[in-house]
Design a protein around this motif. Structure first.
Motif, PDB file in Angstrom:
ATOM      1  N   ILE A 134       0.737  -1.269   0.046  1.00 32.31           N
ATOM      2  CA  ILE A 134      -0.163   0.032   0.075  1.00 32.31           C
ATOM      3  C   ILE A 134       0.855   1.393  -0.130  1.00 32.31           C
ATOM      4  CG2 ILE A 134      -1.557   1.418   1.457  1.00 32.31           C
ATOM      5  CD1 ILE A 134      -2.664  -1.091  -0.093  1.00 32.31           C
TER       6      ILE A 134
ATOM      7  N   LEU B 295       0.429   4.083  -2.707  1.00 29.48           N
ATOM      8  CA  LEU B 295       0.141   5.232  -2.424  1.00 29.48           C
ATOM      9  C   LEU B 295       1.358   6.366  -2.365  1.00 29.48           C
ATOM     10  CD1 LEU B 295      -2.069   4.847   0.548  1.00 29.48           C
ATOM     11  CD2 LEU B 295      -2.996   5.240  -1.803  1.00 29.48           C
TER      12      LEU B 295
ATOM     13  N   ALA C 225       2.123   5.148   6.251  1.00 29.74           N
ATOM     14  CA  ALA C 225       0.695   4.146   5.921  1.00 29.74           C
ATOM     15  C   ALA C 225       0.511   3.495   7.215  1.00 29.74           C
ATOM     16  CB  ALA C 225       1.338   3.027   4.851  1.00 29.74           C
TER      17      ALA C 225
ATOM     18  N   TYR D   7      -1.494   6.183   9.414  1.00 28.78           N
ATOM     19  CA  TYR D   7      -2.753   6.295   8.655  1.00 28.78           C
ATOM     20  C   TYR D   7      -3.670   5.403   8.935  1.00 28.78           C
ATOM     21  CZ  TYR D   7      -0.723  10.278   6.103  1.00 28.78           C
ATOM     22  OH  TYR D   7      -0.094  11.534   5.608  1.00 28.78           O
TER      23      TYR D   7
ATOM     24  N   GLU E 295      -9.399  -3.219  -1.903  1.00 29.89           N
ATOM     25  CA  GLU E 295      -9.595  -1.786  -2.658  1.00 29.89           C
ATOM     26  C   GLU E 295     -10.205  -0.556  -1.801  1.00 29.89           C
ATOM     27  OE1 GLU E 295      -8.710  -0.817  -5.786  1.00 29.89           O
ATOM     28  OE2 GLU E 295      -7.439  -2.500  -5.856  1.00 29.89           O
TER      29      GLU E 295
ATOM     30  N   ILE F 262      -7.853   0.993   0.225  1.00 26.73           N
ATOM     31  CA  ILE F 262      -6.839   1.679  -0.718  1.00 26.73           C
ATOM     32  C   ILE F 262      -7.287   3.051  -1.002  1.00 26.73           C
ATOM     33  CG2 ILE F 262      -5.442   2.015  -2.812  1.00 26.73           C
ATOM     34  CD1 ILE F 262      -5.432  -1.242  -2.600  1.00 26.73           C
ATOM     35  N   MET F 263      -8.713   3.158  -1.384  1.00 28.78           N
ATOM     36  CA  MET F 263      -9.434   4.400  -1.695  1.00 28.78           C
ATOM     37  C   MET F 263      -9.547   5.276  -0.602  1.00 28.78           C
ATOM     38  SD  MET F 263     -12.349   3.380  -4.418  1.00 28.78           S
ATOM     39  CE  MET F 263     -13.480   2.866  -3.226  1.00 28.78           C
TER      40      MET F 263
ATOM     41  N   ARG G 224      -5.985   6.628   0.343  1.00 28.36           N
ATOM     42  CA  ARG G 224      -5.878   7.571  -0.887  1.00 28.36           C
ATOM     43  C   ARG G 224      -6.432   9.235  -0.451  1.00 28.36           C
ATOM     44  NH1 ARG G 224      -6.031   4.647  -5.447  1.00 28.36           N
ATOM     45  NH2 ARG G 224      -4.041   4.470  -5.392  1.00 28.36           N
ATOM     46  N   TYR G 225      -7.696   8.940  -0.124  1.00 25.26           N
ATOM     47  CA  TYR G 225      -8.458  10.201   0.129  1.00 25.26           C
ATOM     48  C   TYR G 225      -7.728  10.791   1.512  1.00 25.26           C
ATOM     49  CZ  TYR G 225     -12.515  12.970   1.230  1.00 25.26           C
ATOM     50  OH  TYR G 225     -13.316  14.070   1.495  1.00 25.26           O
TER      51      TYR G 225
ATOM     52  N   LYS H 127      -4.751  10.622   2.410  1.00 26.28           N
ATOM     53  CA  LYS H 127      -3.489  11.047   1.990  1.00 26.28           C
ATOM     54  C   LYS H 127      -3.552  12.555   1.329  1.00 26.28           C
ATOM     55  CE  LYS H 127       0.230  10.660  -1.130  1.00 26.28           C
ATOM     56  NZ  LYS H 127       0.480  10.225  -2.516  1.00 26.28           N
ATOM     57  N   GLU H 128      -4.729  12.531   0.343  1.00 22.33           N
ATOM     58  CA  GLU H 128      -4.929  13.799  -0.027  1.00 22.33           C
ATOM     59  C   GLU H 128      -5.456  15.104   0.892  1.00 22.33           C
ATOM     60  OE1 GLU H 128      -7.973  12.991  -3.400  1.00 22.33           O
ATOM     61  OE2 GLU H 128      -6.431  11.640  -4.376  1.00 22.33           O
TER      62      GLU H 128
END
Length: 183
Positions: free
Chosen positions: A17, A21, A28, A31, A54, A57-58, A61-62, A64-65
């Motif tokens: 992951i 990312l 990671a 988080y 998945e 992961i989404m 990713r969100y 992180k953004e």
């Protein structure tokens, strides 16, 4: 009551992951730990390692953004992610999601065989090098003996030449005096 759904999704490890990312593995983990503290449930293997699907992961990713684009803390970002993603469905990983141990076992056996082969080859090369070293030492000793013999012979020859020259000079002195006194 928990609603368990079986999934055939591929599950990823924390290090996988992190690569996906573009973050460090400890980040990671941080988080994921914060999301779990906020109530988000992440799958765990039998050895208690996190397994990400998945949806996870989404969510990461969100998170992180959010951290990159706004000035929110990890805790605040995790709460926002929790509101956005449905956490009621807990998925269990089926054996098809775990790594193919037969494939890894085959790769392990191939690597082990390669290491054994390389070790044998290195041993052969070591023996060859020892033989070469012995030959070189023998040849150096022979060369040194020949060199010493040559040097000794040359010194003896020089001594003989010097002795002959000294005798010749002595003879010349005698002949000069003998000529001088005979007359």
């Amino acid at each position: 009551m928990e609603n368990k759904a079986v999934t055939t999704e591929k599950a990823y490890s924390t290090s996988e992951i992190a690569v996906m990312l573009g973050i460090a593995v400890p980040t990671a983990r941080k988080y994921a730990r914060q999301m779990e503290t906020s109530g988000y449930e992440i799958l765990k293997s039998k050895s208690n390692a996190r397994l990400f699907v998945e949806k996870d992961i989404m969510a990461l990713r969100y998170l992180k953004e959010l951290r990159e684009k706004s000035n929110v803390t990890v805790e605040q970002a995790a709460n926002i992610v929790l509101e956005r993603f449905d956490t009621e469905t807990i998925q269990t990983v089926t054996p098809s999601d775990t790594p193919d141990t037969k494939q890894y076992s085959k790769q392990y056996d191939e690597l082990k065989e390669l290491i054994v082969h390389q070790s044998e080859r290195m041993e052969e090369l070591h023996k060859i090098m020892e033989k070469q070293h012995e030959y070189i030492q023998f040849r150096l000793n022979e060369r040194d003996k020949l060199l010493m013999k040559t040097i000794t012979e040359r010194l003896e020859t020089q001594k003989l030449i010097a002795a002959a020259e000294a005798e010749e000079k002595e003879n010349e002195k005698k002949s000069f005096f003998s000529r001088l006194f005979r007359k």
